[in-house]
Design an enzyme around this catalytic site. Structure first.
Site, PDB file in Angstrom:
ATOM      1  N   ASP A  59       0.791  -8.406  -8.295  1.00 54.85           N
ATOM      2  CA  ASP A  59       0.886  -7.091  -7.640  1.00 54.85           C
ATOM      3  C   ASP A  59       1.986  -7.006  -6.579  1.00 54.85           C
ATOM      4  OD1 ASP A  59      -1.356  -5.316  -8.637  1.00 54.85           O
ATOM      5  OD2 ASP A  59      -2.452  -7.164  -8.220  1.00 54.85           O
ATOM      6  N   GLU A  64       4.373  -1.769  -0.275  1.00 57.96           N
ATOM      7  CA  GLU A  64       3.835  -0.914   0.792  1.00 57.96           C
ATOM      8  C   GLU A  64       2.563  -1.490   1.407  1.00 57.96           C
ATOM      9  OE1 GLU A  64       2.742   3.685   1.035  1.00 57.96           O
ATOM     10  OE2 GLU A  64       1.492   2.667  -0.436  1.00 57.96           O
ATOM     11  N   ASP A  65       1.779  -2.175   0.573  1.00 56.73           N
ATOM     12  CA  ASP A  65       0.481  -2.641   1.066  1.00 56.73           C
ATOM     13  C   ASP A  65       0.599  -3.790   2.059  1.00 56.73           C
ATOM     14  OD1 ASP A  65      -1.030  -0.796  -0.378  1.00 56.73           O
ATOM     15  OD2 ASP A  65      -0.802  -1.988  -2.204  1.00 56.73           O
ATOM     16  N   ARG A  84      -4.142 -10.920  -3.052  1.00 57.06           N
ATOM     17  CA  ARG A  84      -2.851 -10.371  -2.639  1.00 57.06           C
ATOM     18  C   ARG A  84      -2.377 -10.904  -1.284  1.00 57.06           C
ATOM     19  NH1 ARG A  84      -1.730  -4.268  -3.521  1.00 57.06           N
ATOM     20  NH2 ARG A  84       0.279  -5.211  -3.069  1.00 57.06           N
ATOM     21  N   ARG A 128     -10.413  -1.532   0.603  1.00 57.41           N
ATOM     22  CA  ARG A 128      -9.399  -2.519   1.007  1.00 57.41           C
ATOM     23  C   ARG A 128      -9.202  -2.597   2.527  1.00 57.41           C
ATOM     24  NH1 ARG A 128      -5.935  -3.579  -3.451  1.00 57.41           N
ATOM     25  NH2 ARG A 128      -7.317  -3.678  -5.254  1.00 57.41           N
ATOM     26  N   HIS A 158      -6.780   3.851  -2.530  1.00 52.96           N
ATOM     27  CA  HIS A 158      -6.236   3.955  -1.173  1.00 52.96           C
ATOM     28  C   HIS A 158      -6.186   5.421  -0.735  1.00 52.96           C
ATOM     29  CE1 HIS A 158      -3.869   0.085  -2.175  1.00 52.96           C
ATOM     30  NE2 HIS A 158      -4.699  -0.229  -1.198  1.00 52.96           N
ATOM     31  N   CYS A 246       3.870   3.336  -3.081  1.00 53.95           N
ATOM     32  CA  CYS A 246       3.485   1.928  -2.900  1.00 53.95           C
ATOM     33  C   CYS A 246       4.578   0.925  -3.233  1.00 53.95           C
ATOM     34  CB  CYS A 246       2.230   1.648  -3.703  1.00 53.95           C
ATOM     35  SG  CYS A 246       2.407   1.993  -5.433  1.00 53.95           S
TER      36      CYS A 246
HETATM   37  C1  CIR Z   1      -3.931  -3.248  -6.383  1.00 47.72           C
HETATM   38  O1  CIR Z   1      -5.034  -3.070  -6.919  1.00 47.72           O
HETATM   39  O2  CIR Z   1      -3.831  -3.717  -5.261  1.00 47.72           O
HETATM   40  C2  CIR Z   1      -2.682  -2.885  -7.150  1.00 47.72           C
HETATM   41  N1  CIR Z   1      -2.904  -3.077  -8.547  1.00 47.72           N
HETATM   42  C3  CIR Z   1      -2.265  -1.469  -6.897  1.00 47.72           C
HETATM   43  C4  CIR Z   1      -1.817  -1.239  -5.477  1.00 47.72           C
HETATM   44  C5  CIR Z   1      -1.241   0.111  -5.273  1.00 47.72           C
HETATM   45  N2  CIR Z   1      -0.826   0.256  -3.915  1.00 47.72           N
HETATM   46  C6  CIR Z   1      -0.704   1.421  -3.301  1.00 47.72           C
HETATM   47  O3  CIR Z   1      -0.994   2.463  -3.875  1.00 47.72           O
HETATM   48  N3  CIR Z   1      -0.318   1.400  -2.049  1.00 47.72           N
END
Ligand code: CIR
Length: 251
Positions: A59, A64-65, A84, A128, A158, A246
């Protein structure tokens, strides 16, 4: 000068986390779609900074995360998904021009839960992002002169999966996904019922709004506000529960 920090799609992207089941992802197509996303950012005038992909983190493209710019500081997150957490350090290294603040255990926060609007940070309390993460964000926010509004996220990954800013005053919202009462300061445009959860948007510095090609009826509502929208096909990114915000940290 404006910069977009992005991270390339790894070969193992077909093992990305999804809320349900297993994603059927064409990794080569995902890479081409990501290249097109990069091109759009360049066209809009961003300088692109690339963090190489990490083959042990499917991922990692969802950069962004891992980091939130709050005023003059970069908050390095502690992602809610344990798989992650190893994504953050290369991003921290790329942001070393900023003073860095790291979120500490047991707090968790994903950047996808943080929406910046003027001097307010809207933060999603989600699967999360927990209260500890919100507390650590609040401390940095208060130092940097930002207020914080907590929004409960019920039915999506999110906050920014379901609340997409398209300009300084307006958000496109998926009905029923978050506690909408907390969004009272925004003009709300609802996602079209015919295409739920297929809309994502990213307003760019040249005044255009990048939108997912999969949601033309919702995009038409953004056009009706007077915006110039640029559709982009990111089907393989969406297959991994991602959207348009993201894949970049903009500063
Ligand atoms: C996740 O589940 O963490 C990733 N497959 C998708 C994250 C998407 N992030 C976002 O929208 N900020």
């Amino acid at each position: 000068m404006a910069t977009a920090l992005i991270r390339q799609v790894p070969k193992c992207f077909d093992r990305a986390l999804v809320r349900e089941g297993r994603p059927a992802i064409d990794v080569e197509l995902a890479r081409r779609q990501h290249d097109e996303y990069r091109r759009r950012l360049e066209e809009a005038g961003y300088t692109i900074e690339v963090v190489p992909p990490d083959e042990s983190h499917p991922d990692c493209v969802f950069v962004e995360d891992t980091a939130v710019i709050v005023g003059s500081v970069a908050l390095i997150t502690r992602p809610g998904a344990p798989e992650r957490r190893g994504e953050t350090e290369p991003v921290a290294a790329a942001l070393s021009g900023f003073p860095l603040v790291r979120v500490n255990a047991p707090a968790t926060i994903d950047g996808g839960d943080v929406l910046t609007a003027g001097d307010t940070l809207y933060v999603g309390r989600s699967s999360r992002t927990n209260d500890g993460g919100i507390g650590q964000l609040r401390a940095v926010a208060s130092d940097q002169g930002f207020g914080v509004i907590v929004v409960d996220v019920h039915d999506t990954l999110h906050l920014k999966s379901a609340v997409l800013p398209v300009d300084a005053e307006t958000v496109v919202v998926t009905r029923g996904a978050v506690d909408e009462e907390k969004l009272a300061d925004f003009r709300i445009v609802y996602e079209s019922d015919s295409e739920p959860h297929r809309f994502s948007a990213l307003p760019l510095r040249d005044g255009t709004v990048l939108v997912t090609a999969s949601a033309p009826a919702t995009a038409a509502r953004v056009v009706a506000l007077g915006h110039r929208v640029v559709p982009i096909d990111v089907s393989q990114i969406q297959a991994a529960d991602g959207g348009l915000t993201c894949m970049a940290v903009l500063f």
